[in-house]
Design a protein around this motif. Structure first.
Motif, PDB file in Angstrom:
ATOM      1  N   ILE A  12       0.841  -1.235  -0.059  1.00 54.36           N
ATOM      2  CA  ILE A  12       0.068  -0.034   0.052  1.00 54.36           C
ATOM      3  C   ILE A  12       0.793   1.194  -0.007  1.00 54.36           C
ATOM      4  N   ALA A  13       2.025   1.236   0.914  1.00 57.32           N
ATOM      5  CA  ALA A  13       2.704   2.438   1.030  1.00 57.32           C
ATOM      6  C   ALA A  13       3.644   2.787  -0.380  1.00 57.32           C
ATOM      7  N   VAL A  14       3.640   1.696  -1.106  1.00 59.65           N
ATOM      8  CA  VAL A  14       4.535   1.863  -2.533  1.00 59.65           C
ATOM      9  C   VAL A  14       3.336   2.484  -3.690  1.00 59.65           C
ATOM     10  N   LEU A  15       2.416   1.799  -3.387  1.00 60.22           N
ATOM     11  CA  LEU A  15       1.276   2.205  -4.378  1.00 60.22           C
ATOM     12  C   LEU A  15       0.863   3.569  -4.039  1.00 60.22           C
ATOM     13  N   TYR A  16       0.912   4.127  -3.016  1.00 59.64           N
ATOM     14  CA  TYR A  16       0.398   5.262  -2.503  1.00 59.64           C
ATOM     15  C   TYR A  16       1.114   6.287  -3.507  1.00 59.64           C
ATOM     16  N   ALA A  17       2.431   6.048  -3.644  1.00 57.71           N
ATOM     17  CA  ALA A  17       2.889   6.957  -4.585  1.00 57.71           C
ATOM     18  C   ALA A  17       2.742   6.992  -6.016  1.00 57.71           C
ATOM     19  N   GLU A  18       2.392   5.674  -6.329  1.00 50.30           N
ATOM     20  CA  GLU A  18       2.362   5.691  -8.094  1.00 50.30           C
ATOM     21  C   GLU A  18       1.722   4.288  -8.422  1.00 50.30           C
ATOM     22  N   SER A  19       1.060   4.240  -9.287  1.00 52.41           N
ATOM     23  CA  SER A  19       0.829   2.641  -9.867  1.00 52.41           C
ATOM     24  C   SER A  19       2.008   2.089 -10.482  1.00 52.41           C
ATOM     25  N   LEU A  20       2.160   0.722 -10.495  1.00 52.52           N
ATOM     26  CA  LEU A  20       3.167   0.328 -10.861  1.00 52.52           C
ATOM     27  C   LEU A  20       2.553  -1.277 -11.390  1.00 52.52           C
ATOM     28  N   HIS A  21       3.531  -1.684 -12.596  1.00 51.93           N
ATOM     29  CA  HIS A  21       3.024  -3.063 -12.844  1.00 51.93           C
ATOM     30  C   HIS A  21       3.920  -4.292 -11.863  1.00 51.93           C
ATOM     31  N   VAL A  22       3.286  -5.192 -11.937  1.00 49.03           N
ATOM     32  CA  VAL A  22       3.731  -6.391 -11.090  1.00 49.03           C
ATOM     33  C   VAL A  22       4.986  -6.491 -10.768  1.00 49.03           C
ATOM     34  N   SER A  23       6.033  -6.580 -12.058  1.00 45.56           N
ATOM     35  CA  SER A  23       7.210  -6.966 -11.912  1.00 45.56           C
ATOM     36  C   SER A  23       8.159  -5.796 -11.298  1.00 45.56           C
ATOM     37  N   SER A  36       2.522  -2.852 -23.260  1.00 45.26           N
ATOM     38  CA  SER A  36       3.551  -1.998 -23.523  1.00 45.26           C
ATOM     39  C   SER A  36       4.030  -1.625 -24.919  1.00 45.26           C
ATOM     40  N   ASP A  37       5.058  -0.670 -25.207  1.00 44.37           N
ATOM     41  CA  ASP A  37       5.376  -0.096 -26.527  1.00 44.37           C
ATOM     42  C   ASP A  37       5.622  -1.597 -27.347  1.00 44.37           C
ATOM     43  N   GLY A  38       6.196  -2.553 -26.872  1.00 43.79           N
ATOM     44  CA  GLY A  38       6.567  -3.798 -27.384  1.00 43.79           C
ATOM     45  C   GLY A  38       5.458  -4.730 -27.474  1.00 43.79           C
ATOM     46  N   GLY A  39       4.211  -4.432 -27.127  1.00 41.21           N
ATOM     47  CA  GLY A  39       3.171  -5.249 -27.288  1.00 41.21           C
ATOM     48  C   GLY A  39       3.032  -6.070 -26.204  1.00 41.21           C
ATOM     49  N   LYS A  40       3.665  -6.201 -25.246  1.00 44.08           N
ATOM     50  CA  LYS A  40       3.616  -7.020 -24.146  1.00 44.08           C
ATOM     51  C   LYS A  40       2.492  -6.430 -23.034  1.00 44.08           C
ATOM     52  N   ALA A  41       1.746  -7.501 -22.561  1.00 44.76           N
ATOM     53  CA  ALA A  41       0.553  -6.998 -21.326  1.00 44.76           C
ATOM     54  C   ALA A  41       1.044  -7.037 -20.383  1.00 44.76           C
ATOM     55  N   LEU A  42       1.095  -5.997 -19.562  1.00 48.36           N
ATOM     56  CA  LEU A  42       1.481  -5.386 -18.235  1.00 48.36           C
ATOM     57  C   LEU A  42       0.454  -5.422 -17.188  1.00 48.36           C
ATOM     58  N   LYS A  43       0.442  -6.210 -16.003  1.00 53.46           N
ATOM     59  CA  LYS A  43      -0.661  -6.037 -15.156  1.00 53.46           C
ATOM     60  C   LYS A  43      -0.051  -4.817 -14.108  1.00 53.46           C
ATOM     61  N   PHE A  44      -0.999  -3.652 -14.275  1.00 52.96           N
ATOM     62  CA  PHE A  44      -0.598  -2.759 -13.304  1.00 52.96           C
ATOM     63  C   PHE A  44      -1.508  -2.801 -12.101  1.00 52.96           C
ATOM     64  N   PHE A  45      -1.150  -2.234 -10.969  1.00 51.19           N
ATOM     65  CA  PHE A  45      -2.137  -2.022  -9.751  1.00 51.19           C
ATOM     66  C   PHE A  45      -1.680  -0.481  -9.362  1.00 51.19           C
ATOM     67  N   GLU A  46      -3.065  -0.194  -8.700  1.00 49.99           N
ATOM     68  CA  GLU A  46      -3.034   1.271  -8.068  1.00 49.99           C
ATOM     69  C   GLU A  46      -3.918   1.147  -6.932  1.00 49.99           C
ATOM     70  N   LEU A  47      -3.557   1.927  -6.015  1.00 55.13           N
ATOM     71  CA  LEU A  47      -4.370   2.367  -4.655  1.00 55.13           C
ATOM     72  C   LEU A  47      -5.666   2.828  -4.906  1.00 55.13           C
ATOM     73  N   VAL A  48      -6.622   2.341  -4.196  1.00 52.99           N
ATOM     74  CA  VAL A  48      -7.921   2.777  -4.367  1.00 52.99           C
ATOM     75  C   VAL A  48      -8.217   3.639  -2.980  1.00 52.99           C
ATOM     76  N   PRO A  49      -8.428   5.012  -3.261  1.00 52.66           N
ATOM     77  CA  PRO A  49      -8.391   5.977  -2.085  1.00 52.66           C
ATOM     78  C   PRO A  49      -9.198   5.122  -0.864  1.00 52.66           C
ATOM     79  N   PHE A  50      -8.807   5.154   0.449  1.00 54.37           N
ATOM     80  CA  PHE A  50      -9.725   4.835   1.394  1.00 54.37           C
ATOM     81  C   PHE A  50      -9.246   5.421   2.715  1.00 54.37           C
ATOM     82  N   ALA A  51     -10.152   5.200   3.726  1.00 50.95           N
ATOM     83  CA  ALA A  51     -10.025   5.773   4.969  1.00 50.95           C
ATOM     84  C   ALA A  51     -10.830   4.788   6.001  1.00 50.95           C
TER      85      ALA A  51
END
Length: 105
Positions: A26-37, A70-85
């Motif tokens: 959660i802390a890492v995804l708070y800053a930005e959405s990232l792909h799994v790798s 991706s630009d190379g045509g590879k599917a990347l799974k991205f995750f992002e944080l859903v705002p919550f309290a």
């Protein structure tokens, strides 16, 4: 916290974040959405273990995943944080128990 939460749903949400590894995700995804790798690299975690944690967080509504090409045509799974309290106090716990369909009256 949702006022209509039941004891079971509140417990499930709390259990989903009651892990140091999931808190780090959660802390890492708070800053930005990232792909799994990339997320796995930053956390120093295997992708298999990361997916297990992400599944719990996604089921509880804390993160959402989506595929991007991706630009190379590879599917990347991205995750992002859903705002919550989440507010945990005696009133929230009492309301969750009161809304529980299995609570004894």
């Amino acid at each position: 916290m949702n006022p209509a939460s039941t004891a079971e749903s509140l417990s499930a949400r709390l259990a989903a974040i009651a892990s140091p590894q999931r808190m780090r995700i959660i802390a890492v995804l708070y800053a930005e959405s990232l792909h799994v790798s990339e997320l796995a690299r930053r956390l120093g975690m295997s992708r298999a273990l990361l997916y297990m944690h992400l599944t719990k967080l996604e089921e509880a509504g804390f993160v959402v995943g989506h595929l991007e090409m991706s630009d190379g045509g590879k599917a990347l799974k991205f995750f992002e944080l859903v705002p919550f309290a989440i507010t945990i106090d005696a009133a929230a716990l009492a309301a969750a128990v009161a809304n529980d369909p299995e609570a004894e009256t």
